[in-house]
Design a protein around this motif. Structure first.
Motif, short mmCIF file in Angstrom:
data_model
loop_
_atom_site.label_atom_id
_atom_site.label_comp_id
_atom_site.label_asym_id
_atom_site.label_seq_id
_atom_site.Cartn_x
_atom_site.Cartn_y
_atom_site.Cartn_z
N ILE A 99 35.50 26.92 41.41
CA ILE A 99 36.64 27.63 42.60
C ILE A 99 35.85 28.41 43.77
N HIS A 100 35.89 27.82 45.03
CA HIS A 100 35.23 28.45 46.04
C HIS A 100 35.84 29.93 46.55
N ASN A 101 34.72 30.60 46.88
CA ASN A 101 35.26 31.74 47.64
C ASN A 101 35.82 32.73 46.78
N ILE A 102 35.54 32.87 45.57
CA ILE A 102 35.87 34.07 44.82
C ILE A 102 35.01 34.92 44.83
N LYS A 103 35.23 36.23 45.12
CA LYS A 103 34.55 37.61 45.34
C LYS A 103 34.35 38.44 44.34
N VAL A 104 33.39 38.54 43.40
CA VAL A 104 33.39 39.52 42.30
C VAL A 104 32.55 40.81 42.62
N LEU A 105 32.89 42.04 42.58
CA LEU A 105 32.06 43.03 42.85
C LEU A 105 32.08 43.81 41.61
N THR A 106 30.60 44.27 41.66
CA THR A 106 30.20 45.26 40.58
C THR A 106 30.17 46.71 40.96
N LEU A 107 30.95 47.84 40.33
CA LEU A 107 30.64 49.18 40.82
C LEU A 107 30.30 49.99 39.81
N CYS A 108 29.18 50.36 39.65
CA CYS A 108 28.49 51.40 38.40
C CYS A 108 27.96 52.51 38.87
N GLY A 109 27.99 53.41 37.98
CA GLY A 109 27.17 54.63 38.34
C GLY A 109 25.56 54.31 38.08
N GLY A 110 24.65 55.14 38.63
CA GLY A 110 23.22 54.82 38.65
C GLY A 110 22.93 54.05 39.64
N ILE A 117 30.09 50.98 49.27
CA ILE A 117 31.28 51.36 50.19
C ILE A 117 31.26 50.26 51.05
N GLY A 118 29.98 49.34 51.40
CA GLY A 118 30.29 48.22 52.39
C GLY A 118 30.83 47.12 51.63
N SER A 119 30.52 46.68 50.67
CA SER A 119 31.16 45.73 49.83
C SER A 119 32.72 45.96 49.54
N LEU A 120 33.01 47.18 49.22
CA LEU A 120 34.46 47.63 49.31
C LEU A 120 35.23 47.21 50.63
N GLU A 121 34.30 47.66 51.78
CA GLU A 121 35.15 47.30 53.04
C GLU A 121 35.23 45.95 53.30
N HIS A 122 34.38 45.14 52.77
CA HIS A 122 34.55 43.52 52.94
C HIS A 122 35.69 42.99 52.20
N GLY A 123 35.90 43.89 51.00
CA GLY A 123 37.01 43.39 50.08
C GLY A 123 36.64 42.55 49.07
N ALA A 124 37.23 42.01 47.99
CA ALA A 124 36.81 41.48 46.64
C ALA A 124 38.39 41.06 45.93
N HIS A 125 38.04 40.05 45.14
CA HIS A 125 39.38 39.66 44.37
C HIS A 125 39.18 40.19 42.93
N ILE A 126 38.14 40.57 42.35
CA ILE A 126 37.65 41.02 40.98
C ILE A 126 36.57 42.02 41.08
N VAL A 127 37.28 43.34 40.73
CA VAL A 127 36.02 44.48 40.22
C VAL A 127 35.78 44.56 38.88
N VAL A 128 34.52 44.77 38.65
CA VAL A 128 34.01 45.02 37.27
C VAL A 128 33.09 46.46 37.43
N GLY A 141 39.37 57.19 48.14
CA GLY A 141 40.24 56.32 48.99
C GLY A 141 39.64 54.95 49.49
N ARG A 142 38.33 54.71 48.82
CA ARG A 142 37.77 53.43 49.21
C ARG A 142 38.23 52.25 48.35
N LEU A 143 38.72 52.79 47.12
CA LEU A 143 39.19 51.62 46.08
C LEU A 143 40.78 51.41 46.02
N LYS A 144 41.29 50.23 46.58
CA LYS A 144 42.80 50.24 46.42
C LYS A 144 43.10 49.44 45.36
N LEU A 145 44.17 49.83 44.49
CA LEU A 145 44.54 48.79 43.08
C LEU A 145 46.09 48.76 43.43
#
Length: 459
Positions: A99-110, A117-128, A141-145
């Protein structure tokens, strides 16, 4: 076509084609049970260990309902550690290849904040992500749910162990109430039921493992002379070498004496009884529950409310005066399908207690011979070590802050971090013994929440 074939499901054809290309044919038991209700949009609570195929189960469910053209965060997957979050992200990307153009973003400590922050500004479909880091982005306020349709809590029991319950609650409160919530856990302690009640609506319960049964407990009684109690106790520990043991005594004084005697002989034992201050009690329970002490010597009163997973052995240093209490004591081992042993010492004058126990459980007892016990090596070394941090809830220290400080640059692996417990003025974190010195140095030289805290290793 097999009823366990992926093709029997109402999956998007592109997903099915990709599954064939990846060599996925038959569903694993957890997939066969959980995928149909997931695809129907129902909430699911599933008991599943790593390696059971659970990631593909929830990944296929969330990918099947994803609206690619809506470039909003539609799914949030919460994981306890960075390593698991990375693994889950990779698996979702692998299953989403068709499935084309699905954006998965990983947000972890460390990990550095800037690129996230840059990736969140560009947006995503799935956040892990891990709860601590997700909360930081949410608070700023960077992550909108607002557009979340699916929330997945992966290895939920481990997240609770690490003290993330309040963080999970806060993150979930920022999402639409009419979302689908999927909860995966290797074990089902009471807190998991309570977490499910908080976040799920009429969940379908799925499990592919057996539940607790008395068949999992092998119970033996050893007759001894009064002066042989401690010697036989140590022989039992050396013979069975359990990783976690609760030893029951009938008096506070005896509890402390037995723990002291075991320590002198090289066993890692801690006592808990009613004469201890609350801080001492908390510390003892934390160290036993997080596997940095292998033996807890307790009175019945002090052991109330004790919820220890994978307790391998219960030893009655003395028999209880009440057969019901005896059954309650030994029922703490052999849970969740694991094997447990219950070993009891008694003298000839206590034979009447055995008759009462036999009547109460309505089946014959089995006997052991102290002479058959074999010394199988040095006392067991607990796998974890506890670090005490002199800052807690009052200093606004959260589990994510500690995890981030431990696993940041030059830190230790997230998989080496165990249970995290936070009290008003102190926090305790268990780390694997091999990484303990590096972890201690990392916390002593680094900062938690931008501040220096005193940290020491509990022995």
């Amino acid at each position: 076509m097999s009823s366990n074939a992926f093709a029997s499901l109402s999956l998007d054809p592109a997903l099915l084609k990709n599954l064939q290309g990846l060599g996925y044919k038959e569903m694993t038991p957890i997939q066969a049970q959980s995928l149909p209700p997931i695809l129907e949009g129902k909430d699911v609570i599933a008991k599943a260990k790593t390696g059971s195929g659970k990631t593909a189960a929830f990944a296929l469910g969330l990918l099947n309902k994803l609206e690619v053209k809506r470039f909003r965060i539609q799914t949030l997957v919460m994981c306890p550690t960075r390593e698991l979050a990375d693994q889950v992200s990779k698996e979702i990307r692998r299953l989403a290849r068709a499935i084309h153009n699905i954006k998965v973003l990983t947000l972890c400590g460390g990990m550095p904040f800037g690129p996230q922050i840059g990736s969140l500004e560009h947006g995503a479909h799935i956040v892990v992500g891990t709860p601590g880091r997700l909360l930081e982005h949410l608070d700023k306020g960077r992550l909108k749910l607002d557009d979340i349709t699916t929330l997945v809590l992966d290895e939920a029991d481990r997240m609770l162990d690490m003290g993330f319950r309040d963080d999970i609650r806060h993150i979930a409160s920022q999402m639409p109430a009419n979302r689908q919530t999927l909860l995966f856990s290797a074990t089902y302690p009471d807190e998991i039921q309570s977490l499910s009640a908080d976040f799920q609506k009429q969940p379908v319960s799925v499990s592919v493992e057996s539940v607790h049964s008395e068949q999992n407990i092998s119970q033996l009684f050893y007759q001894i002379e009064k002066h042989e109690r401690v010697k036989t106790l140590m022989a039992l520990l050396s013979h069975h070498r359990p990783q976690s043991t609760v030893i029951f005594c009938n008096t506070k004084r005896q509890t402390q004496d037995v723990a002291d005697e075991l320590q002198v002989n090289g066993f890692h034992a801690l006592a808990i009884h009613g004469d201890m201050e609350q801080k001492e009690r908390d510390q003892v329970l934390v160290r036993f529950a997080n596997q940095s002490s292998s033996i807890l010597v307790a009175t019945d009163v002090a052991a109330r409310g004790l919820d220890i997973k994978d307790l391998e052995a219960v030893i009655n240093f003395e028999l209880s005066r009440d057969p019901e209490v005896h059954v309650h004591r030994i029922g703490r081992t052999g849970r969740a399908g694991s094997e447990g042993v219950a070993l009891s010492l008694y003298t000839q004058s206590e034979t009447y207690k055995l008759e009462e126990i036999e009547d109460y459980i309505n089946k014959p007892l089995s006997w052991g011979n102290p002479d058959d016990l074999v010394d199988n090596g040095d006392p067991v070394r607990p796998p974890m070590v506890t670090l005490q941090i002199d800052g807690g809830k009052k200093s606004k220290v959260r589990p994510g802050d500690i995890l981030g400080a431990l696993t940041g640059e030059h830190g230790i692996e997230g998989a080496h971090v165990g249970k995290i417990d936070i009290f008003p003025f102190h926090a305790y974190v268990a780390v694997k013994r091999a990484s303990a010195n590096r972890a201690l140095k990392s916390l002593q030289q680094g900062k938690i929440k931008g501040r220096n805290f005193k940290v020491r290793k509990l022995r």
